[in-house]
Every structure is written in C-alpha cells, then in structure tokens.
Design a protein around this motif. Sequence first.
Motif, mmCIF file in Angstrom:
data_model
loop_
_atom_site.group_PDB
_atom_site.id
_atom_site.type_symbol
_atom_site.label_atom_id
_atom_site.label_comp_id
_atom_site.label_asym_id
_atom_site.label_seq_id
_atom_site.Cartn_x
_atom_site.Cartn_y
_atom_site.Cartn_z
ATOM 1 N N LEU A 50 0.830 -1.194 0.000
ATOM 2 C CA LEU A 50 0.000 0.000 0.000
ATOM 3 C C LEU A 50 0.868 1.249 0.000
ATOM 4 O O LEU A 50 1.742 1.409 0.846
ATOM 5 N N LEU A 51 0.634 2.123 -0.961
ATOM 6 C CA LEU A 51 1.361 3.386 -1.028
ATOM 7 C C LEU A 51 0.591 4.512 -0.368
ATOM 8 O O LEU A 51 1.153 5.294 0.386
ATOM 9 N N SER A 52 -0.697 4.620 -0.682
ATOM 10 C CA SER A 52 -1.521 5.645 -0.057
ATOM 11 C C SER A 52 -2.945 5.145 0.067
ATOM 12 O O SER A 52 -3.391 4.287 -0.696
ATOM 13 N N ILE A 53 -3.641 5.691 1.067
ATOM 14 C CA ILE A 53 -5.009 5.273 1.355
ATOM 15 C C ILE A 53 -5.876 6.519 1.414
ATOM 16 O O ILE A 53 -5.615 7.437 2.189
ATOM 17 N N ASP A 54 -6.901 6.561 0.560
ATOM 18 C CA ASP A 54 -7.879 7.644 0.574
ATOM 19 C C ASP A 54 -9.148 7.136 1.257
ATOM 20 O O ASP A 54 -9.158 6.050 1.831
ATOM 21 N N GLU A 55 -10.204 7.927 1.143
ATOM 22 C CA GLU A 55 -11.472 7.533 1.765
ATOM 23 C C GLU A 55 -12.010 6.231 1.178
ATOM 24 O O GLU A 55 -12.376 5.324 1.901
ATOM 25 N N ASP A 56 -12.056 6.126 -0.147
ATOM 26 C CA ASP A 56 -12.629 4.944 -0.801
ATOM 27 C C ASP A 56 -11.647 4.185 -1.682
ATOM 28 O O ASP A 56 -11.972 3.108 -2.175
ATOM 29 N N THR A 57 -10.455 4.724 -1.926
ATOM 30 C CA THR A 57 -9.508 4.089 -2.840
ATOM 31 C C THR A 57 -8.138 3.924 -2.178
ATOM 32 O O THR A 57 -7.827 4.584 -1.188
ATOM 33 N N VAL A 58 -7.346 3.032 -2.754
ATOM 34 C CA VAL A 58 -5.968 2.822 -2.312
ATOM 35 C C VAL A 58 -5.072 2.733 -3.538
ATOM 36 O O VAL A 58 -5.503 2.327 -4.615
ATOM 37 N N TRP A 59 -3.824 3.141 -3.375
ATOM 38 C CA TRP A 59 -2.805 2.962 -4.413
ATOM 39 C C TRP A 59 -1.890 1.849 -3.961
ATOM 40 O O TRP A 59 -1.372 1.859 -2.844
ATOM 41 N N ILE A 60 -1.682 0.862 -4.843
ATOM 42 C CA ILE A 60 -0.854 -0.302 -4.528
ATOM 43 C C ILE A 60 0.309 -0.350 -5.500
ATOM 44 O O ILE A 60 0.136 -0.217 -6.707
ATOM 45 N N GLU A 61 1.502 -0.554 -4.948
ATOM 46 C CA GLU A 61 2.690 -0.736 -5.783
ATOM 47 C C GLU A 61 2.907 -2.239 -5.930
ATOM 48 O O GLU A 61 3.143 -2.946 -4.955
ATOM 49 N N VAL A 62 2.815 -2.718 -7.166
ATOM 50 C CA VAL A 62 2.963 -4.150 -7.415
ATOM 51 C C VAL A 62 4.383 -4.519 -7.832
ATOM 52 O O VAL A 62 4.792 -5.670 -7.672
ATOM 53 N N ASP A 63 5.119 -3.567 -8.360
ATOM 54 C CA ASP A 63 6.510 -3.763 -8.735
ATOM 55 C C ASP A 63 7.166 -2.400 -8.709
ATOM 56 O O ASP A 63 6.496 -1.383 -8.543
ATOM 57 N N LYS A 64 8.460 -2.335 -8.884
ATOM 58 C CA LYS A 64 9.145 -1.046 -8.850
ATOM 59 C C LYS A 64 8.585 -0.124 -9.929
ATOM 60 O O LYS A 64 8.677 -0.413 -11.108
ATOM 61 N N GLY A 65 7.974 0.965 -9.494
ATOM 62 C CA GLY A 65 7.450 1.953 -10.413
ATOM 63 C C GLY A 65 6.076 1.656 -10.990
ATOM 64 O O GLY A 65 5.536 2.454 -11.737
ATOM 65 N N ILE A 66 5.504 0.519 -10.669
ATOM 66 C CA ILE A 66 4.176 0.184 -11.183
ATOM 67 C C ILE A 66 3.167 0.352 -10.058
ATOM 68 O O ILE A 66 3.170 -0.393 -9.082
ATOM 69 N N LYS A 67 2.312 1.367 -10.212
ATOM 70 C CA LYS A 67 1.317 1.685 -9.189
ATOM 71 C C LYS A 67 -0.069 1.515 -9.783
ATOM 72 O O LYS A 67 -0.344 1.943 -10.899
ATOM 73 N N LEU A 68 -0.948 0.894 -9.016
ATOM 74 C CA LEU A 68 -2.315 0.662 -9.459
ATOM 75 C C LEU A 68 -3.287 1.219 -8.432
ATOM 76 O O LEU A 68 -3.050 1.136 -7.227
ATOM 77 N N LYS A 69 -4.401 1.754 -8.925
ATOM 78 C CA LYS A 69 -5.418 2.316 -8.051
ATOM 79 C C LYS A 69 -6.568 1.310 -7.924
ATOM 80 O O LYS A 69 -7.079 0.814 -8.924
ATOM 81 N N PHE A 70 -6.945 0.991 -6.683
ATOM 82 C CA PHE A 70 -8.017 0.041 -6.416
ATOM 83 C C PHE A 70 -9.033 0.655 -5.469
ATOM 84 O O PHE A 70 -8.717 1.546 -4.690
ATOM 85 N N ASP A 71 -10.231 0.116 -5.528
ATOM 86 C CA ASP A 71 -11.239 0.457 -4.547
ATOM 87 C C ASP A 71 -10.837 -0.203 -3.229
ATOM 88 O O ASP A 71 -10.274 -1.298 -3.216
ATOM 89 N N LYS A 72 -11.114 0.463 -2.129
ATOM 90 C CA LYS A 72 -10.713 -0.053 -0.824
ATOM 91 C C LYS A 72 -11.363 -1.405 -0.534
ATOM 92 O O LYS A 72 -10.776 -2.253 0.131
ATOM 93 N N SER A 73 -12.548 -1.625 -1.064
ATOM 94 C CA SER A 73 -13.240 -2.892 -0.826
ATOM 95 C C SER A 73 -12.610 -4.058 -1.585
ATOM 96 O O SER A 73 -12.966 -5.208 -1.354
ATOM 97 N N ALA A 74 -11.664 -3.786 -2.476
ATOM 98 C CA ALA A 74 -11.005 -4.851 -3.233
ATOM 99 C C ALA A 74 -9.863 -5.494 -2.446
ATOM 100 O O ALA A 74 -9.316 -6.499 -2.887
ATOM 101 N N ILE A 75 -9.506 -4.939 -1.296
ATOM 102 C CA ILE A 75 -8.444 -5.517 -0.471
ATOM 103 C C ILE A 75 -9.033 -6.678 0.314
ATOM 104 O O ILE A 75 -9.989 -6.521 1.063
ATOM 105 N N ALA A 76 -8.442 -7.870 0.158
ATOM 106 C CA ALA A 76 -8.984 -9.068 0.810
ATOM 107 C C ALA A 76 -8.277 -9.355 2.132
ATOM 108 O O ALA A 76 -8.919 -9.451 3.175
ATOM 109 N N VAL A 77 -6.963 -9.526 2.108
ATOM 110 C CA VAL A 77 -6.220 -9.894 3.311
ATOM 111 C C VAL A 77 -4.858 -9.223 3.301
ATOM 112 O O VAL A 77 -4.387 -8.738 2.269
ATOM 113 N N GLU A 78 -4.230 -9.235 4.464
ATOM 114 C CA GLU A 78 -2.856 -8.769 4.557
ATOM 115 C C GLU A 78 -1.950 -9.936 4.162
ATOM 116 O O GLU A 78 -2.133 -11.062 4.625
#
Length: 109
Positions: free
Chosen positions: A67-95
């Motif tokens: 997790l890179l940043s967390i907003d009210e309803d969305t999160v930014w996830i870094e999956v690899d170096k320099g690759i960032k994806l924006k997801f809805d917060k409800s799409a996070i399943a587990v740690e």
Amino acid sequence: MLTILLQASPLGAGGLSNILFFGAIILVFYFFMIRPQQKKAKDQKKFRDELKRGMNVVTIGGLHGRLLSIDEDTVWIEVDKGIKLKFDKSAIAVEATSRVNKATAETAA
C-alpha cells in the motif's frame, strides 16, 4: 374427492408442533448461516478500516502489492518497482504477511 377430505388432519391437531418445527428451522438458519456471515463482514470492515501505508496486501483478484496511499474509498498499490495501481478499498482481501504466517503454521503442524 371425499376420501381426500377425510384424510386431511384437523386444523388444531398439529398446529403447535408445526410452529415449533418452523421456529427451530429459523433458529438453525440464523446460527449456522446468517450470524457467521455477519461476523465475517464485520471483521472484514474492521480490517479495511485499519489499513496502513506500507502494508503488504492481497486483493480479491489475487494481486499482491504494497500500500502506497489510502484515501477515503480508494488505495494505491505498488505491485513492482514503479508500477502503481489504483483500487477500490473494498477490493483488499487480506494482509499478505498474515496469509504467509498462516501457511507456515499449517505446514509446521
């Protein structure tokens, strides 16, 4: 037609036992189906509210990332170096770290 009517039981004969039977069915459905689903949804909501920057997570689609940043309803996830994806917060399943710890505990046992 008369034989069918004669075979039918009177209305008062099994009324109370039928009510108790249906009541028991409703209780079984509540305790074995509805209550566990409510508890699971409550735990999932609590987990999503406690998300912190830097956690390794897994989405419901199986994507692993940090997790890179967390907003009210969305999160930014870094999956690899320099690759960032924006997801809805409800799409996070587990740690991801808790998932790895559970897997190692199961194989050790």
